[in-house]
Design a protein around this motif. Sequence first.
Motif, mmCIF file in Angstrom:
data_model
loop_
_atom_site.group_PDB
_atom_site.id
_atom_site.type_symbol
_atom_site.label_atom_id
_atom_site.label_comp_id
_atom_site.label_asym_id
_atom_site.label_seq_id
_atom_site.Cartn_x
_atom_site.Cartn_y
_atom_site.Cartn_z
ATOM 1 N N ILE A 1 -9.307 2.181 -2.648
ATOM 2 C CA ILE A 1 -9.320 1.538 -3.973
ATOM 3 C C ILE A 1 -10.765 1.416 -4.448
ATOM 4 C CG2 ILE A 1 -8.742 -0.521 -5.322
ATOM 5 C CD1 ILE A 1 -6.540 -1.164 -3.351
ATOM 6 N N ARG B 1 6.198 -10.786 -0.792
ATOM 7 C CA ARG B 1 4.769 -10.610 -1.103
ATOM 8 C C ARG B 1 4.282 -11.767 -1.975
ATOM 9 N NH1 ARG B 1 1.701 -5.528 -1.549
ATOM 10 N NH2 ARG B 1 0.203 -5.492 -3.259
ATOM 11 N N ILE C 1 -9.407 0.923 -10.354
ATOM 12 C CA ILE C 1 -9.173 -0.329 -11.081
ATOM 13 C C ILE C 1 -9.883 -0.227 -12.423
ATOM 14 C CG2 ILE C 1 -9.469 -2.844 -11.066
ATOM 15 C CD1 ILE C 1 -7.899 -1.995 -8.648
ATOM 16 N N ARG D 1 -11.138 -1.204 -0.999
ATOM 17 C CA ARG D 1 -10.359 -0.938 0.224
ATOM 18 C C ARG D 1 -10.732 0.459 0.699
ATOM 19 N NH1 ARG D 1 -3.860 -1.153 0.009
ATOM 20 N NH2 ARG D 1 -4.103 0.767 -1.185
ATOM 21 N N LYS E 1 -12.432 -8.709 -3.354
ATOM 22 C CA LYS E 1 -12.121 -8.528 -4.770
ATOM 23 C C LYS E 1 -10.722 -7.964 -4.960
ATOM 24 C CE LYS E 1 -16.822 -8.137 -6.587
ATOM 25 N NZ LYS E 1 -17.606 -8.183 -5.330
ATOM 26 N N ALA E 2 -10.177 -7.288 -3.950
ATOM 27 C CA ALA E 2 -8.766 -6.890 -4.012
ATOM 28 C C ALA E 2 -7.978 -8.017 -3.357
ATOM 29 C CB ALA E 2 -8.526 -5.585 -3.280
ATOM 30 N N PRO E 3 -7.193 -8.762 -4.154
ATOM 31 C CA PRO E 3 -6.551 -9.957 -3.613
ATOM 32 C C PRO E 3 -5.793 -9.701 -2.309
ATOM 33 C CG PRO E 3 -6.222 -9.833 -5.978
ATOM 34 C CD PRO E 3 -6.891 -8.556 -5.577
ATOM 35 N N GLY E 4 -5.161 -8.515 -2.205
ATOM 36 C CA GLY E 4 -4.348 -8.236 -1.025
ATOM 37 C C GLY E 4 -5.166 -8.144 0.252
ATOM 38 N N ASN F 1 -0.825 -11.069 -5.374
ATOM 39 C CA ASN F 1 -1.270 -9.786 -4.821
ATOM 40 C C ASN F 1 -0.768 -8.646 -5.710
ATOM 41 O OD1 ASN F 1 -2.140 -7.700 -3.252
ATOM 42 N ND2 ASN F 1 -0.931 -8.233 -1.432
ATOM 43 N N PRO F 2 -1.647 -8.077 -6.547
ATOM 44 C CA PRO F 2 -1.202 -7.129 -7.577
ATOM 45 C C PRO F 2 -0.708 -5.794 -7.028
ATOM 46 C CG PRO F 2 -3.599 -7.359 -7.601
ATOM 47 C CD PRO F 2 -3.105 -8.335 -6.596
ATOM 48 N N PRO G 1 3.966 -0.898 -4.265
ATOM 49 C CA PRO G 1 3.193 -1.276 -3.081
ATOM 50 C C PRO G 1 3.811 -0.591 -1.872
ATOM 51 C CG PRO G 1 4.756 -3.001 -3.577
ATOM 52 C CD PRO G 1 4.964 -1.914 -4.621
ATOM 53 N N SER G 2 3.210 -0.750 -0.719
ATOM 54 C CA SER G 2 3.799 -0.179 0.487
ATOM 55 C C SER G 2 5.196 -0.769 0.719
ATOM 56 C CB SER G 2 2.891 -0.467 1.676
ATOM 57 O OG SER G 2 2.542 -1.839 1.695
ATOM 58 N N ALA H 1 -4.515 -1.523 -11.401
ATOM 59 C CA ALA H 1 -4.782 -0.495 -10.383
ATOM 60 C C ALA H 1 -3.897 0.710 -10.670
ATOM 61 C CB ALA H 1 -4.468 -1.063 -8.996
ATOM 62 N N LEU I 1 -4.535 -10.823 -13.237
ATOM 63 C CA LEU I 1 -5.876 -10.274 -13.488
ATOM 64 C C LEU I 1 -5.886 -9.484 -14.804
ATOM 65 C CD1 LEU I 1 -6.704 -8.873 -9.913
ATOM 66 C CD2 LEU I 1 -7.588 -10.979 -10.942
ATOM 67 N N THR J 1 -7.171 -6.682 -15.083
ATOM 68 C CA THR J 1 -7.373 -5.289 -14.688
ATOM 69 C C THR J 1 -6.084 -4.717 -14.118
ATOM 70 O OG1 THR J 1 -8.122 -6.107 -12.549
ATOM 71 C CG2 THR J 1 -9.825 -5.587 -14.166
HETATM 72 P P1 AMP Z 1 -0.412 -1.959 -1.486
HETATM 73 O O1 AMP Z 1 0.201 -1.332 -2.689
HETATM 74 O O2 AMP Z 1 0.563 -2.703 -0.640
HETATM 75 O O3 AMP Z 1 -1.241 -0.984 -0.746
HETATM 76 O O4 AMP Z 1 -1.399 -3.074 -2.060
HETATM 77 C C1 AMP Z 1 -2.138 -2.851 -3.235
HETATM 78 C C2 AMP Z 1 -3.561 -3.295 -3.062
HETATM 79 O O5 AMP Z 1 -4.232 -3.072 -4.288
HETATM 80 C C3 AMP Z 1 -3.722 -4.761 -2.720
HETATM 81 O O6 AMP Z 1 -4.722 -4.930 -1.744
HETATM 82 C C4 AMP Z 1 -4.153 -5.345 -4.049
HETATM 83 O O7 AMP Z 1 -4.892 -6.530 -3.894
HETATM 84 C C5 AMP Z 1 -4.966 -4.221 -4.662
HETATM 85 N N1 AMP Z 1 -4.997 -4.306 -6.131
HETATM 86 C C6 AMP Z 1 -3.994 -4.001 -6.976
HETATM 87 N N2 AMP Z 1 -4.352 -4.238 -8.254
HETATM 88 C C7 AMP Z 1 -5.613 -4.707 -8.225
HETATM 89 C C8 AMP Z 1 -6.540 -5.151 -9.225
HETATM 90 N N3 AMP Z 1 -6.225 -5.165 -10.522
HETATM 91 N N4 AMP Z 1 -7.761 -5.560 -8.812
HETATM 92 C C9 AMP Z 1 -8.100 -5.548 -7.505
HETATM 93 N N5 AMP Z 1 -7.262 -5.152 -6.509
HETATM 94 C C10 AMP Z 1 -6.040 -4.733 -6.864
#
Ligand code: AMP
Length: 351
Positions: free
Chosen positions: A186, A61, A103, A198, A231-234, A65-66, A145-146, A122, A118, A120
């Motif tokens: 999200i 990853r 967030i 999301r 805004k969600a990097p992922g 990507n947080p 994460p997943s 999640a 960041l 912030t």
């Molecule tokens: P996943 O856990 O694989 O579903 O991915 C987590 C998702 O949460 C990703 O799209 C991240 O970009 C998003 N995410 C996690 N922390 C933050 C944050 N502090 N601000 C914005 N998006 C976040």
Amino acid sequence: METIILEISGNNKKDEEIYSKAAEILKKGGLVAFPTETVYGLGANALDPKASRKIYAAKGRPSDNPLIVHIADVSALYDLSVDVNEMALKVADEFWPGPLTMILKKKNIVPNEITGGLGTVAIRMPSHPTARHLIERSGLYIAAPSANTSQHPSPTKAKHVMKDLNGKIDMIIKDDTVDIGIESTIVDLTGDIPIILRPGYITKEMLGKVLGKVEVDMAIVEGGVTSAVPKAPGMKYKHYAPQADLTIVEGKETDVIAKINSIAREKITKGFKIGIMSTDESFHRYTQGDVRSVGTRSDEATVAKHLYEVLREFDELEVDYIYSEGFSRDNVGQAVMNRLIKAAGHTIINV
Ligand code: AMP
Ligand code: MG
């Protein structure tokens, strides 16, 4: 490393042993995959930067990507965030435990390694009993994460986790009772107006009832066909993707079916293997290729539940091309289309 896989059976004594083994691994900085109500998560101690770096390595990853921090009690909000505002408490009250991630501004104890730098963090409180037991038993906050390789469809079965991460993580808790099948909604609560970053099972309408005005990140409206940076990097990565080339065909049902049948026939003549993602309603009307039903149109939650599983099945069949019907852009359909459009790399045919 050898990945151990242990199955939750409902036998209290045996299950307790599984939770205590998993908790032990997590406390020592290891990685444990476990089911949640959305998809399987890959867990590590969220406050241990070394442990969470292992998540990035195992998944491949990108480090910007947080990760989402999973908690079992609302009081954890005050440990993790400097600004537990009114909106956060309302959302927690209404949607937790459940498939909703918020967030908030982070406290210093939350390592930059898990927030992609960041300010912030999640946070989510899952409802799945196995996830909850594990968090409670470990006494930790769990970054998860997943539990898939980056860019692959998220896992909804233990065998999907095995396929991607066998040999790269310490343990998998098998309990194939994942219910929703797509990742959590999200919502960013750090500004004056909440913003959905999301889409997921918890919709804008549902959040609106509790929070009033709610916006959707411009970059994800219509599945991200804009130049805005999410805004969600992922959300900027092409992921949820199967290996085959996926195309969505949208339009009137009869036309869609005819179009898919005709492209499939042409491709098969050229020697390609074709997968077709249909619904219960259309399944019997496809005449070629490997046809799978992803769910019923009368309840799009069933489509969300089977989406990743069917995409992974096409990978196993080693099809070259996948053709999928489109879904509504409302309610859970919006979350399904968000994943599907990304998986298709925005390739849509309108008939
Ligand atoms: P996943 O856990 O694989 O579903 O991915 C987590 C998702 O949460 C990703 O799209 C991240 O970009 C998003 N995410 C996690 N922390 C933050 C944050 N502090 N601000 C914005 N998006 C976040
Ligand atoms: Mg993911």
